[in-house]
Design a protein around this motif. Structure first.
Motif, PDB file in Angstrom:
ATOM      1  N   ALA A  29       0.832  -1.375  -0.073  1.00 31.49           N
ATOM      2  CA  ALA A  29      -0.058   0.204   0.042  1.00 31.49           C
ATOM      3  C   ALA A  29       0.861   1.756   0.190  1.00 31.49           C
ATOM      4  N   VAL A  30       1.822   1.494   0.631  1.00 27.56           N
ATOM      5  CA  VAL A  30       2.289   2.535   0.687  1.00 27.56           C
ATOM      6  C   VAL A  30       3.248   2.332  -0.016  1.00 27.56           C
ATOM      7  N   HIS A  31       4.423   1.737  -0.674  1.00 24.85           N
ATOM      8  CA  HIS A  31       4.769   1.620  -3.038  1.00 24.85           C
ATOM      9  C   HIS A  31       3.984   2.141  -3.367  1.00 24.85           C
ATOM     10  N   TYR A  32       3.031   1.613  -2.941  1.00 29.31           N
ATOM     11  CA  TYR A  32       1.058   2.474  -4.043  1.00 29.31           C
ATOM     12  C   TYR A  32       1.070   3.305  -4.324  1.00 29.31           C
ATOM     13  N   ALA A  33       1.018   3.984  -3.199  1.00 26.21           N
ATOM     14  CA  ALA A  33       0.067   4.987  -2.515  1.00 26.21           C
ATOM     15  C   ALA A  33       1.651   6.197  -2.643  1.00 26.21           C
ATOM     16  N   LEU A  34       2.967   6.204  -2.045  1.00 20.78           N
ATOM     17  CA  LEU A  34       4.072   6.974  -2.876  1.00 20.78           C
ATOM     18  C   LEU A  34       3.775   7.087  -4.490  1.00 20.78           C
ATOM     19  N   GLU A  35       4.050   6.582  -5.756  1.00 23.69           N
ATOM     20  CA  GLU A  35       4.319   5.789  -7.001  1.00 23.69           C
ATOM     21  C   GLU A  35       2.796   6.309  -7.737  1.00 23.69           C
ATOM     22  N   ARG A  36       1.555   6.198  -7.454  1.00 22.26           N
ATOM     23  CA  ARG A  36       0.568   5.924  -7.783  1.00 22.26           C
ATOM     24  C   ARG A  36       0.446   7.435  -8.242  1.00 22.26           C
ATOM     25  N   ARG A  37      -0.266   7.976  -9.148  1.00 17.66           N
ATOM     26  CA  ARG A  37      -0.388   9.799  -9.160  1.00 17.66           C
ATOM     27  C   ARG A  37      -1.816  10.237  -9.983  1.00 17.66           C
ATOM     28  N   GLN A  38      -2.389  10.492  -9.290  1.00 23.00           N
ATOM     29  CA  GLN A  38      -3.965  10.725  -9.876  1.00 23.00           C
ATOM     30  C   GLN A  38      -4.344  12.778  -9.747  1.00 23.00           C
ATOM     31  N   PHE A  39      -4.562  13.321 -10.204  1.00 28.47           N
ATOM     32  CA  PHE A  39      -5.231  14.623 -10.484  1.00 28.47           C
ATOM     33  C   PHE A  39      -4.259  15.042 -10.294  1.00 28.47           C
ATOM     34  N   GLY A  40      -2.934  15.052 -10.571  1.00 28.57           N
ATOM     35  CA  GLY A  40      -1.898  15.570 -10.072  1.00 28.57           C
ATOM     36  C   GLY A  40      -0.849  15.351  -9.247  1.00 28.57           C
ATOM     37  N   LYS A  41      -1.425  14.605  -7.776  1.00 31.77           N
ATOM     38  CA  LYS A  41      -0.340  14.647  -7.262  1.00 31.77           C
ATOM     39  C   LYS A  41      -0.458  12.787  -6.208  1.00 31.77           C
ATOM     40  N   ALA A  42       0.254  12.453  -5.702  1.00 29.22           N
ATOM     41  CA  ALA A  42       0.271  11.017  -5.333  1.00 29.22           C
ATOM     42  C   ALA A  42      -0.370  10.834  -4.365  1.00 29.22           C
ATOM     43  N   LEU A  43      -1.043   9.633  -4.530  1.00 31.01           N
ATOM     44  CA  LEU A  43      -2.145   8.910  -4.088  1.00 31.01           C
ATOM     45  C   LEU A  43      -1.831   9.663  -2.453  1.00 31.01           C
ATOM     46  N   MET A  44      -1.163   9.786  -1.476  1.00 32.38           N
ATOM     47  CA  MET A  44       0.003   9.369   0.026  1.00 32.38           C
ATOM     48  C   MET A  44      -0.769  10.470  -0.309  1.00 32.38           C
ATOM     49  N   ASP A  45      -1.396  11.630  -0.851  1.00 32.25           N
ATOM     50  CA  ASP A  45      -1.344  13.280  -0.671  1.00 32.25           C
ATOM     51  C   ASP A  45      -2.815  13.366  -0.169  1.00 32.25           C
ATOM     52  N   PHE A  46      -3.886  12.509  -0.894  1.00 30.18           N
ATOM     53  CA  PHE A  46      -4.918  12.455   0.512  1.00 30.18           C
ATOM     54  C   PHE A  46      -5.844  11.650   1.212  1.00 30.18           C
ATOM     55  N   PRO A  47      -5.493  12.605   1.764  1.00 28.50           N
ATOM     56  CA  PRO A  47      -6.284  11.670   3.022  1.00 28.50           C
ATOM     57  C   PRO A  47      -6.942  10.577   3.400  1.00 28.50           C
ATOM     58  N   ARG A  48      -7.727   9.793   2.543  1.00 25.55           N
ATOM     59  CA  ARG A  48      -8.655   8.894   2.784  1.00 25.55           C
ATOM     60  C   ARG A  48      -8.233   7.883   2.257  1.00 25.55           C
ATOM     61  N   VAL A  49      -6.863   8.154   1.390  1.00 23.42           N
ATOM     62  CA  VAL A  49      -6.008   7.040   1.844  1.00 23.42           C
ATOM     63  C   VAL A  49      -4.858   7.335   2.645  1.00 23.42           C
TER      64      VAL A  49
END
Length: 554
Positions: free
Chosen positions: A434-454
């Motif tokens: 989960a951590v690796h993917y959330a840091l690597e995957r970008r949506q709407f111009g930012k990493a998934l990790m930047d979204f609080p629900r993630v």
């Protein structure tokens, strides 16, 4: 890179000072709940079975209380040693806050079932009396957006597989470091291929594990083992399961067999089998479950009939792990009458040729068929039919009939502790993905990790893994001290299995469609995690056993 040590921020440290007081209050709440549940059962026409919801809720309440006690103790000990980290404190605070909130708001016994104070017999006012200022402040100021964000920042800076390294003492850290490296270089890259191909774990991997001492880890030195304790077993099992649950579970076979022999075997039987089990030369399997008798072992029907100097085994078994490749089967059979129930069971040490896919069962009278499963692969599951399989009289464990159930019961503590460790390892694997993917995957111009629900999901995964490990090691220490620990082992298994499922499920959610693809490891972890609340005592059976034990205590 390990998580950075340093002085934690005041908004983490200050609420944590209230944790010991909150645990004391929660203990009083648990004691009062126990009194009320006992009274409900006494007054119920249906007895204990009619009050399962209250009884099982009590089991979960006690499990949470013990978990928070271990979190508090661990943080205090780390502080005394000067080994406190901001990450450790944040994980502890989030876990404490969330578990306290659930104790008073609703304990999740499953995705659909929640135990609330009124299920124990509390009125709203009575339950509220236990929500002291310390409890309320921890709930309000613990699992907050700010604390989760602080933990997420630390996770970003750490290697996910190393986030929990500082959580182990130096001895355990040294033991697991070699295993950690082996898992990363030899297991993790191959595990998903084995799963997708429904392939056996290669024998050269088993040989490597033997060389690393995995199968003889807790075996006494008198029988050529390493003589370490269950806490070490937990640490090693967790690391192996982080790579692949099938690898972590290989040791379960040898652990159960060794426990049975040590507790119930004759000295001749111990000398004959234990060194080979500990070296990995003898692969074992536990042959207990039957088609009509899973948790209800007293209803077993496979019969062992004495004929001259041997026994004939006739009947069926199911869900037998690693049956084809096993060299030694530990078979629970009925030697007494059906009316004798538990007292009519005996354990047999049944040798067999090692099989493979081409010829799985070469033993005269034994046949079997594979049960195809969603996950937990690498050893394969089988249904077995015994058609007058002949075993010598010397194969009777301990040499006396009627002791099989009691012998088996002596293995339950270790098996459930190890299952908890497997669950924590599986949860860690899901967390890392989960951590690796959330840091690597970008949506709407930012990493998934930047979204609080993630990022919130990832922070809560870390907090629960931290808490679950504390409870698992608590149970292991109790076992190492020679104490009866069926209660502690059951609690560890109950909680850790749920944590593994929650982590795997949330990892798939974070990956989205990618995680739902069979080719992605996230889908495997979801399948692997699901079995953990079923085998070695289903969650409902486990909660029932814990609840009954709690009522035995005054």
């Amino acid at each position: 890179m390990q998580a950075e040590r340093g002085e934690p921020h005041d908004n983490v440290e200050a609420p944590l000072t209230l944790l010991p007081e909150a645990v004391t209050t929660l203990t009083r709440f648990e004691d009062a709940a126990r009194t009320r549940v006992r009274r409900k059962i006494e007054m119920s026409a249906g007895g204990i079975d009619a009050e399962q919801r209250a009884l099982h809720g009590l089991a979960w309440l006690a499990t949470y209380r013990q978990t928070l006690q271990e979190v508090a103790d661990h943080l205090a000990q780390a502080k005394a040693r000067g080994q406190t980290s901001a990450v450790m404190q944040a994980m502890g605070l989030i876990a404490a806050s969330e578990y306290l909130a659930q104790c008073f708001g609703g304990l999740p016994m499953s995705q659909l079932e929640f135990a609330r104070p009124h299920d124990f017999g509390f009125s709203a006012a009575e339950a509220a009396a236990y929500q002291t200022p310390a409890v309320e402040r921890l709930i309000a100021h613990g699992n907050t957006a700010a604390t989760r964000a602080a933990l997420t920042r630390a996770i970003r800076q750490a290697e996910p597989s190393r986030l929990f390294d500082g959580d182990l003492d130096s001895d355990l850290a040294a033991i697991t470091e070699t295993i950690h490296r082996y898992v990363d270089t030899k297991i993790a890259l191959q595990a998903h291929g084995w799963h997708c191909d429904n392939a056996y774990i290669p024998l050269d991997i088993i040989a490597d594990l033997s060389h690393l001492g995995v199968f003889g880890l807790t075996l006494p030195e008198d029988y050529e083992g390493l003589g370490l304790g269950k806490t070490a077993m937990c640490a090693v099992t967790e690391e192996l399961s982080r790579g692949y649950i099938g690898i972590g579970s290989l040791g379960t076979r040898s652990e159960i067999a060794a426990e049975l022999l040590l507790a119930g075997g004759t000295e001749e039987q111990k000398r004959k089998y234990l060194p080979g089990i500990g070296s990995g030369q003898i692969i074992t399997t536990a042959v207990f479950t039957e088609p009509e008798a899973g948790s209800d072992l007293a209803s077993l029907r496979l019969r062992a009939t004495r004929v001259d100097d041997h026994y004939l085994l006739r009947g069926a078994k199911t869900w037998i792990t690693h049956a084809a490749r096993a060299d030694l089967m530990l078979v629970l059979a009925r030697t007494g009458t059906a009316e004798a129930r538990h007292d009519g069971l005996s354990m047999f040490l049944v040798e067999k040729p090692r099989g493979d896919d081409a010829e799985p069962f070469a033993l005269q009278g034994l046949s079997g068929s594979e049960i195809e499963v969603l996950g937990y692969r690498g050893m394969k599951e089988f249904e077995l039919v015994f058609d007058d399989v002949a075993v010598p009289k010397a194969a009777l464990l301990g040499g006396v009939e009627g002791r099989g159930f009691r012998q088996l019961m002596q293995t339950f503590e270790s098996a459930r502790i190890q299952t908890a460790a497997r669950a924590i390892g599986t949860a860690r694997a899901a967390f890392e993905l989960a951590v690796h993917y959330a840091l690597e995957r970008r949506q709407f111009g930012k990493a998934l990790m930047d979204f609080p629900r993630v990022s919130d999901k990832i922070a809560l995964m870390a907090a629960e893994i931290f808490a679950g490990r504390r409870l698992t090691h608590f149970a292991a220490r109790a076992k190492d001290l020679g104490r009866r620990c069926d209660l502690e082992a059951g609690m560890a298994k109950l909680l850790a299995a749920r944590i593994a499922w929650a982590c795997a499920d949330n990892t798939v959610q974070i990956h989205g469609g990618t995680g739902f693809a069979l080719e992605h490891p996230a889908s495997r972890l979801l399948c692997d995690a699901r079995i953990l609340s079923i085998f070695e005592g289903a969650a409902e059976i486990q909660a029932h056993v814990i609840g009954r034990r709690l009522l035995e205590e005054t």
